[in-house]
Design a protein around this motif. Sequence first.
Motif, PDB file in Angstrom:
ATOM      1  N   VAL A 141       0.885  -1.201   0.202  1.00 21.49           N
ATOM      2  CA  VAL A 141       0.248  -0.046  -0.056  1.00 21.49           C
ATOM      3  C   VAL A 141       0.649   1.412  -0.070  1.00 21.49           C
ATOM      4  N   LYS A 142       0.627   1.932  -1.201  1.00 24.01           N
ATOM      5  CA  LYS A 142       1.258   3.336  -1.123  1.00 24.01           C
ATOM      6  C   LYS A 142       0.333   4.506  -0.932  1.00 24.01           C
ATOM      7  N   VAL A 143       0.762   5.416  -0.108  1.00 21.92           N
ATOM      8  CA  VAL A 143      -0.050   6.788  -0.057  1.00 21.92           C
ATOM      9  C   VAL A 143       0.847   7.896   0.046  1.00 21.92           C
ATOM     10  N   TYR A 144       0.459   8.968  -1.244  1.00 29.37           N
ATOM     11  CA  TYR A 144       1.075  10.090  -1.346  1.00 29.37           C
ATOM     12  C   TYR A 144       0.162  11.010  -0.716  1.00 29.37           C
ATOM     13  N   VAL A 145       0.959  11.756   0.132  1.00 31.67           N
ATOM     14  CA  VAL A 145       0.418  12.749   1.244  1.00 31.67           C
ATOM     15  C   VAL A 145       0.766  14.183   0.640  1.00 31.67           C
ATOM     16  N   GLU A 146      -0.246  14.931   0.366  1.00 32.87           N
ATOM     17  CA  GLU A 146      -0.038  16.559   0.045  1.00 32.87           C
ATOM     18  C   GLU A 146      -0.742  17.374   1.193  1.00 32.87           C
ATOM     19  N   GLY A 147       0.125  18.093   1.888  1.00 31.60           N
ATOM     20  CA  GLY A 147      -0.467  18.621   2.780  1.00 31.60           C
ATOM     21  C   GLY A 147      -0.120  20.214   2.309  1.00 31.60           C
ATOM     22  N   TYR A 148      -1.491  21.025   2.342  1.00 28.81           N
ATOM     23  CA  TYR A 148      -1.738  22.326   1.761  1.00 28.81           C
ATOM     24  C   TYR A 148      -2.265  23.243   2.801  1.00 28.81           C
ATOM     25  N   SER A 191      -0.770  -4.662   7.803  1.00 28.26           N
ATOM     26  CA  SER A 191       0.074  -4.629   6.389  1.00 28.26           C
ATOM     27  C   SER A 191       1.079  -3.355   6.405  1.00 28.26           C
ATOM     28  N   ARG A 192       1.797  -3.499   5.519  1.00 32.43           N
ATOM     29  CA  ARG A 192       2.739  -2.389   5.449  1.00 32.43           C
ATOM     30  C   ARG A 192       2.457  -1.331   4.393  1.00 32.43           C
ATOM     31  N   VAL A 193       2.796   0.012   4.814  1.00 30.06           N
ATOM     32  CA  VAL A 193       2.101   1.116   4.279  1.00 30.06           C
ATOM     33  C   VAL A 193       3.395   2.109   3.920  1.00 30.06           C
ATOM     34  N   HIS A 194       3.585   2.566   2.811  1.00 33.57           N
ATOM     35  CA  HIS A 194       4.624   3.528   2.459  1.00 33.57           C
ATOM     36  C   HIS A 194       3.814   4.642   2.256  1.00 33.57           C
ATOM     37  N   PHE A 195       4.625   5.856   3.055  1.00 31.43           N
ATOM     38  CA  PHE A 195       4.176   7.262   2.941  1.00 31.43           C
ATOM     39  C   PHE A 195       5.272   8.006   1.960  1.00 31.43           C
ATOM     40  N   ASP A 196       4.707   8.578   1.223  1.00 28.26           N
ATOM     41  CA  ASP A 196       5.405  10.012   0.401  1.00 28.26           C
ATOM     42  C   ASP A 196       4.851  11.442   0.731  1.00 28.26           C
TER      43      ASP A 196
END
Length: 276
Positions: A141-148, A191-196
């Motif tokens: 699981v990959k999560v692209y995080v955009e903080g604005y 589960s393993r989760v990758h955060f970008d």
Amino acid sequence: MSPTRRTTRRPWTRRRLPGAAAVALLVASATACSNEAIDEWSRGGMPESITKQAEITQTLWNGGWIAALATGVVVWGLIFWACVFHRKKKNSTEALPPQVRYNLPIEILYTVVPVIMVAVFFFFTARDETEITKVSNTAPVKVYVEGYQWSWRFTTEYEGQKVVTAGIPVDLSKQDKDNPQGPQLVLPVNSRVHFDLHSPDVIHSFWVPEFLFKQDVFPGPKHNEFEITTLDRTGVFIGRCAELCGVDHSKMLFSVKLVPQAEFDQFIKSQAGSAQ
């Protein structure tokens, strides 16, 4: 026994039964509160972890407290010993007790011991930090995080499918633990989760207290990334920005929902390709 006496005893029995039930309920509630308080004390006031990496942080936190308390006991003991055995004698004519200066063994001791303590703290901190921030790039699981300013956008990728969730500054008057405001990130348990992490404007900070970990969200080409392994604990957990980022910083809330794998698969299938 007369009928009159029987009718006077039955109401008393009926009154005792609710009283006994109330006492039993009170004891059970006190026991539950006591167990909860003991559990919180065992965590040193930290929230209950929901990732394996958070367990590493918890162990380091507990070890730091144990070391600090042990040091405190030694220092308090030396202070008490000095007060008791080196106080001015009752019939003494001296203004001060005998002074000891330039005791080389003692000076070496209180120089070497703190250096050793700092070195031990540094070793365990560096070891655990390396493990917590380790990235394998193989998480399913990959999560692209955009903080604005002032909300979040999550793009979740799983088995070639994407789900995008975005939000706006929340209304704090409507914020509730059981009904959290802001975008919600859905993740599977075990589960393993990758955060970008990245930002289009200013520095933010991605923080879920139950992760026992937070990471800055930088604008420009620089970005941070990390991985977690979720535990088998479902629920909804509140997240927020932990870096003062502007006038609506306090409204930059989100939530993380941990669900069983089957429910997560269904969520991805039903939401893939659509923006929430």
